[in-house]
Design a protein around this motif. Structure first.
Motif: not given
Lengths: 780, 304, 185
Positions: A191-201, A208-209, A233-237
């Motif tokens: 699985e190549p590296c991937a990352t998904l960021a969300q920001a709140d208000d 998620t990385t 917050r870091v989430v490992k899927p």
């Protein structure tokens, strides 16, 4: 399913999700309004950025952000937080680039096509600087300097010394000195590296990385963006393998988070395989010089080990590597005197980092090959020579580490037996019609105890919530990246609470939802450290329930209560007990509804500088060398290993087999071939990791020990075996052909040249590699 | 990376394909299996404005065998179709060996023999055997059609004599001959996924226990499939024995012009030509000597 | 530039507007959200993106979506017929420990299903050849070979004329389809 899962072939808890394709990896995730990111990388190995113009890219319809180094806070990061001077990376280059692939700019757009189009519109003027591509050039007087703070390009040095070295060599009857070289190889996780960021208000980030160290990414991302740790917050899927290559904060994590904060939209980056192979982390290439002295009878007297590590452009995990090579150089055998000096050298190559077996594959290729050479010269069977000097329980590397349980000698005996060593090896080298067998051994750490990340939290932690419906929720930051730790941790919990695997629900690898902390998946630490934390949490629950049940049935809580088969009951009068669920309900009612929760932590104390305990093992490889083509086929690999008590035999086998695949590639075919700082073979077509047809038959046995520091006696198994494979194959190649390789990989071409006495070929290949690009794919 | 942007046409007839080719000329690329073209487009190595897919044209994937006319492959005949066809296994085992050596199961299920040839990669596995077997190709354009020996198709790495409006529509391999055997051997660092660092097709016809005629064609050691004429001709009249085959191997190695790259050095390729030519001739001889031997050799070497 | 195409995937019809340069892999993952099909290299080398096209294994990263029109595509999502009715290959991958990180698994399973559909009793060497287009970095392949052997045995068992209906607990196919159980060739 049994309520006593320890020691059984328990299938993976995420097996169904992965078998059906429903397991979600980072790139599988998509959010409404999500932007797609892409990175602009340096095409040159060393240059000053004279001018950067992003205006045309930013003006392209659909482009939502273009970010360059000067947009980001100038906070350097790196895993060695304990020693801030080692932290030498920025997500995007500010003034200069240091390797081909160094990240220069990031773009986020409404779709991938637009993001890639925008990259092409960014204009960068580079003022080329002289570059260094090998140890000698980097260390030469007046060499180009990569980092101003490190004018000699040597960023880290480490030493280990004990015993009287001169006396040891003086008393030796036989002294030899050899130099070994080992190459850069890729983790090549699928699985190549991937990352998904969300920001709140408030600008807080959820990332998620694809990582094996959520806590490290959390802390470093926060400090890089000027946030407090828990504002990230870091989430490992689900993670498609890491092998050490996904244990750092990476530029795409920073860029995704930065752009998400700026635009308010989710941002995803996914790397290509070409990016992974051409610019990704790799195993440290090294040059290792080893001088070793023996008595005539084979008794080891002294070893002097000098190692240069080619670190590439940044430190990454280099400081750890520089120490561990020296540690592993002192393992396996009883050296009365030992001296190690290691230096980590910057070059203009993509940085090396942590990789499975970290430091041991290099150190043990040198050590084990040299043992085999010495055995030959001394006229002693290599296994006998090892048995004579093998480490035993209680041995130590003074001031560094102590050996706890150690089944090394038994491993040697067993592997000799399994492989028919004494009979097959009785024939001299080159006499077996191209067939031969050879040996290599390993020892590895079960988790690291040195706090280089400077965490104020426990090294591992777990929370166990027991519910009145008989289910249990396990929460831990420990990160399963494919090795199976979620399964093993649940086995440990189920065993201790006497419940079934399917009674357990698990939340893992999420820095906001699981107890702090966990240093992640590296150094074969999870089963021991997170396992002990789970065990401690489970014991608290157990104790509470046992107390309830003992009160109700008037039992002796210390001696008489057991949790087994879903019951909390008397060991001696099984009718005196109640179901687990009822016991939980009872405990809650007795405490005005207070939930039944256990909390466990694990942080090693007083265990030296290295690890709570070491694994050991011995491996024999059989090969078939085609004398005319130089092609080596590995036909069988025998492994006898001491991983403590086996918690899941099927999972342990899987780790051993995986190590053999990776070790075999290291021995024979894998190499990131570099030319003028560029990776020439950045595809799976030309980066040759073994496939299904290449794999030998693998036979493995466990020499069980019971390690008091491991949960249920367990030690590591996921990394150690990789270090035995290359020296075992190299020794087998010698036995089959008469050629003793001191450099890896032993490609067909290099072996044939050596057997033909032709020194020119390897050099010729290198020279020619610098002037020819691989052909296109020959397909239809 | 995303592919370059292009317009796609998937015509239903050969005439439409040819008309599109004529209309778009060099801006168009024909897509057969696509396994090479897609990679090149994703890496930015080619960027055609128009892609013309052949998959919808009926009949182009046919494979016919006739003992008199030989073997006919359409331009959409997949590599796996060749590998799996009983007539190929029975009469053209070397073609099956070359097909087997081509990439992976999945790629063989997509890629076509014609595409493998038209890409004109020097290391294409299917070219040497077809050249050695004297295959010819039929090229069609709105201007008409022409046939030429396959060996004349290649001009250099990635280059053929195909005009921009021409399509290779058929490959014809002459029928099997008595007392004749062919074999294909390739070498790479790894067993599958791989490209061949060297490929050798060799064939010979025996008469009265001697070599009446021989063919040696090498892949990946020259810009185009290399016909080692002198090495093969020197076998004529000799006993099919080790000495003769070693001499042929040495002569072929001497004559070819390999380059060095990340897959192998020039020197290694040359050495391997000598070894593989000898081994391929040995296997070809076994096949020439009899059906029984040939079948055994086939079964040993080719597993679909 | 987009054109509307109709794809048949796992027996379902989809209508989707895509530009012609989209690969089948991209359309499956991004438009149809069938993310079980992975992308490991984009070059057709690793096999993580393997799907079946009319029952034949292909690498979806090298196929244009427009060229899949008129064909039946089977992805890993189409292998199992229900949550508790896995394809024997899937069930044995789990039971044999053939899965670690799982990223190669969908492609590996489809290659295995394809192999068994054409060769219900493969030898060990044929299993290796059948899987040689799929790279795995975790397992060393041994448990995968074992899973395929076991799946072959189970399919053979299910194909026996006297075999009863499949066992839902173990996911065996009901009836005797030796060509790959739940796979739709």
């Amino acid at each position: 399913m049994t309520s006593r899962p320890i020691g059984k072939d328990v299938p993976r808890v995420d097996g169904w999700a992965k078998a059906t394709g429903s397991a979600l990896y980072t790139d599988d995730l998509s959010l409404p309004g999500m932007l797609h990111g892409a990175l602009l990388r340096s095409p040159v190995p060393h240059a000053r950025i004279a001018h950067l113009d992003t205006r045309r890219a930013a003006a392209l319809p659909g482009v939502k952000a273009v970010v360059v180094g000067s947009d980001l806070p100038a906070v350097r990061y790196g895993n060695w937080r304990l020693v801030p001077t080692t932290q030498d990376e920025l997500a995007l280059a500010r003034d200069k680039v240091r390797f081909v692939g160094d990240e220069v700019a990031a773009v986020a757009a409404v779709d991938r096509d637009t993001a890639e189009e925008a990259l092409a519109l960014i204009r960068v003027e580079y003022e080329p600087l002289p570059a260094v591509f090998d140890l000698d050039a980097a260390m030469a007087a007046g060499a180009p300097v990569l980092h101003e703070a490190t004018p000699d390009n040597v960023s880290v040095t480490r030493k280990i010394a004990f015993g009287d070295l001169e006396a040891g060599f003086g008393a030796s009857d036989y002294v030899r000195e050899d130099t070994f070289t080992v190459q850069a190889v890729s983790h090549a996780y699928l699985e190549p590296c991937a990352t998904l960021a969300q920001a709140d208000d408030l600008g807080r980030i959820t990332l998620t990385t694809s990582t094996q160290t959520p806590y490290i990414v959390q802390c470093l991302l926060a400090s890089t963006l000027g946030l407090r740790e828990n504002e990230v917050r870091v989430v490992k899927p689900a993670v498609g393998g890491g092998f050490g290559g996904k244990m750092e904060l990476r530029p795409w994590d920073v860029c995704a988070a930065f752009i998400a904060r700026r635009t308010g939209k989710p941002v995803k980056f996914t790397l290509s395989r070409e990016e992974e192979l051409a610019t990704g982390r790799r195993r440290h290439p090294m040059r290792l010089r080893s001088r070793v002295g023996f008595k005539r009878d084979g008794t080891l007297m002294a070893k002097d080990f000098q190692v240069l590590l080619e670190g590439g452009a940044y430190n990454s995990m280099g400081p750890t590597a520089t120490f561990l090579v020296g540690n592993f150089g002192a393992m396996l055998y009883r050296y009365p005197a030992y001296r190690y000096a290691g230096a980590h050298v910057y070059t203009n190559h993509a940085p090396a980092g942590a990789m499975r077996g970290f430091g041991a594959p290099q150190a043990l290729f040198a050590t084990e090959t040299q043992m085999n050479m010495a055995a030959e010269a001394l006229g002693i069977d290599p296994i006998e020579l090892r048995l004579k000097n093998a480490m035993r329980p209680g041995d130590e590397i003074p001031d560094v580490a102590t050996v706890g349980t150690c089944g090394f000698s038994e491993c040697l005996e067993r592997v000799a037996e399994m492989s028919g060593w004494r009979e097959k090896r009785s024939q001299g080298p080159g006499k077996g019609g191209g067939k031969g067998l050879g040996i290599g051994c390993y020892s590895f750490i079960t988790g690291g105890v040195f706090n280089w990340f400077n965490t104020p939290y426990p090294f591992s932690a777990a929370e166990v919530r027991a519910y009145a419906d008989g289910t249990v929720h396990l929460l831990t930051m420990a990160s399963d990246i494919g090795q199976g730790s979620d399964t093993v941790l649940q086995q440990i919990l189920a065993e201790e609470l006497g419940i079934r695997m399917q009674d357990i629900h698990m939340t893992a690898g999420d820095t906001a939802m699981t107890p702090k902390g966990d240093l992640g998946t590296w150094g074969s630490r999870v089963t021991l450290m997170a396992g002990n934390a789970v065990l401690e949490a489970a014991r608290q629950v157990k104790e509470e329930l046992a107390r309830m049940v003992s009160l109700r049935f008037d039992l002796n809580v210390v001696q008489e209560v057991e949790l087994k088969d879903g019951m909390v009951r008397s060991k001696f009068r099984p009718d005196r007990g109640i179901p687990f669920a009822e016991a939980v309900a009872m405990a809650q009612k007795a405490n005005r509804g207070k939930p039944v929760i256990g909390r466990g932590t694990y942080t090693p104390r007083d265990m030296g500088l290295v690890t709570p305990t070491f694994s050991f093992g011995a491996q024999v490889a059989e090969v078939d060398v085609d004398r005319e083509t130089g092609v080596t086929r590995v036909t069988k690999v025998y492994t006898a290993h001491d991983c403590g008590t086996v918690l899941n035999p099927m999972a342990v086998d899987g780790q051993v087999h995986g190590c053999i695949q990776m070790g075999m590639g290291y021995a024979l075919s894998e190499e990131l071939v570099m030319r003028d700082g560029k990776t020439v073979n950045a595809s799976f077509l030309d980066y040759k990791m073994p496939g299904a047809l290449d794999m030998p038959e693998c036979e493995a046995v466990c020499v069980e020990t019971h390690d008091p520091r491991g949960p249920f006696g367990a030690k590591e198994t996921g990394e150690g075996p990789i270090s035995a494979t290359a020296p075992a194959i190299a020794d087998a190649v010698w036995h089959a052909s008469g050629h003793r390789a001191t450099a890896l990989p032993i490609t067909a071409e290099k072996l044939l040249a050596a057997l033909d006495g032709d020194d020119s070929v390897a050099g010729e290949r290198r020279a020619e590699a610098s002037c020819a690009v691989p052909d296109p794919r020959p397909r239809g | 990376m995303s592919l370059c942007k292009f317009a796609y046409h998937g015509p239903d007839t050969l005439d439409e394909v040819l008309a599109l080719l004529a209309a778009h000329g060099p801006a168009a690329r024909v897509m057969a299996g696509g396994t090479d073209l897609v990679v090149k487009m994703s890496r930015g190595q080619v960027a055609p404005a128009v892609v013309i897919g052949l998959k919808r044209v009926p009949g182009l994937g046919d494979l016919h065998f006739d003992p008199v006319r030989g073997l006919e492959l359409g331009c959409m005949t997949r590599v796996s179709a060749v590998l799996e066809h009983p007539a190929v296994a029975a009469h053209y085992p070397a073609l099956a060996e070359a097909a087997q050596a081509t990439a992976t199961v999945q790629i063989r299920n997509m890629a076509t023999i014609a595409g493998n040839l038209c890409n004109a990669s020097p290391c294409a596995d299917n070219a040497p055997t077809l050249v050695a077997r004297g295959a010819s190709v039929e090229l069609r354009s709105p201007r008409g059609h022409r046939a030429l020996p396959l060996a004349e198709l290649f001009r250099g790495p990635g280059q053929t004599v195909l005009a921009p409006d021409e399509l290779l529509v058929r490959i014809t391999v002459p029928p099997p001959r008595a007392a004749t055997g062919f074999a294909y051997l390739s070498l790479s660092q790894r067993s599958a996924v791989d490209v061949s660092a060297v490929g050798v097709a060799a064939g010979l016809t025996l008469a009265d226990g001697r070599v009446a005629e021989a063919r040696i064609v090498l892949g990946a050691v020259a810009p185009t499939p290399f016909v080692a004429t002198a090495a093969a001709d020197a076998l004529r009249g000799r006993n099919p024995d080790d000495a003769a085959f070693r001499a042929a191997g040495a002569a072929a190695a001497e004559a070819c012009a390999p380059i060095g790259d990340v897959r192998a050095s020039a020197g290694y390729r040359r050495k391997m030509v000598a070894v593989l030519v000898r081994r391929a001739l040995e296997r070809a001889t076994a096949r020439a000597l009899g059906e029984g031997t040939a079948r055994a050799a086939r079964q040993a070497e080719v597993t679909p | 530039m987009k054109q509307t195409i109709r794809l048949r995937v796992n027996g379902d019809a989809y209508e989707v507007a895509v530009p012609p340069w989209r690969t089948l892999n991209e359309v499956l993952r991004e438009d149809l959200r069938l993310t079980g099909t992975k992308r490991g290299c984009g070059d057709g080398d690793c096999g993580a993106c393997t799907v079946l096209l009319d029952g034949r294994s292909v690498t979806s990263c090298l196929m244009l979506a427009v060229e899949a029109v008129g064909h039946e595509v089977t992805t890993v999502e189409g292998l199992a017929t229900a949550r508790d009715a896995l394809h024997p290959v899937q069930a044995e991958f789990i039971a044999a420990g053939a899965i670690q990180c799982g990223y190669c698994t969908p492609g590996m399973e489809l290659s295995a299903a394809y192999l068994l559909s054409r060769n219900p009793a493969p030898t060990d060497d044929e299993i290796r050849r059948g899987l040689s287009g799929n790279l795995c970095r975790c397992t060393g392949y041994q448990k995968i070979f074992e899973a395929v052997r076991r799946a072959a045995d189970r399919l053979k068992e299910a194909a026996r004329p006297d075999a009863a209906a499949g066992d839902p607990a173990t996911g065996g196919p009901a009836g005797g389809d030796p060509s790959g159980g739940g796979a739709r060739p």
